[in-house]
Design a protein around this motif. Sequence first.
Motif: not given
Lengths: 111, 121
Positions: B115, B20, B18, B117, B90, B10
Amino acid sequence: QSALTQPASVSGSPGQSITISCTGTSSDVGGYNYVSWYQQHPGKAPKVMIYEVTNRPSGISNRFSGSKSGNTASLTISGLQAEDEADYYCSSYTSSSTLVIFGGGTKVTVL
Amino acid sequence: QVQLQESGPGLVKPSETLSLTCTVSGGSISNYYWSWIRQPPGKGLEWIGNIYYNGGTYYNPSLKSRVTMSVDTSNNHLSLKLSSMTAADTAVYYCARVQVRAGRPNWFGPWGQGTLVTVSS
């Protein structure tokens, strides 16, 4: 590639009909029938309401309808209900390198 | 019916990458196109890119230099990597199945729940 143009907000009373516009160019909305519309309630994922300009997926109320004229697509919600209050986004295929573009979103308020 | 579920950190630090994952259940990844789409808080949707089940990809040119998508058909997983993260990245990140017609992405559905981030030190 700029986003498709939608009004920031549209409102209506229960039972009324409202229409949300989505304006693009001949490279996207006007050139192809690959326009789709998504409903998004706060904190939830978008959900497709209309695809290929006029088609409703299974399970979507026939109160939702889509159309297109030139470079502008439209989503009409008839018999407006409280549960229709949400954000709505249009999307289109584009022949530019971006491939897919979305509108900026329209907040629908049921008065 | 097919369901999608995104997972990942998160919180990501600026300049980091990042990672995912999107787990697909109730159906196979095979023979479909899949997308990653993101939505900054309070803002609209941005398409990140598509991946076909055989690994073929197409990325949004605005993110192409930083994006890598992959697919694991044996585990029904999709993956997204976005490098050099900044505060502008973000967003809520969604995975979705893409309906394609005549080789062109047509519409998206179903979607994962998304989700959030956040990029912050």
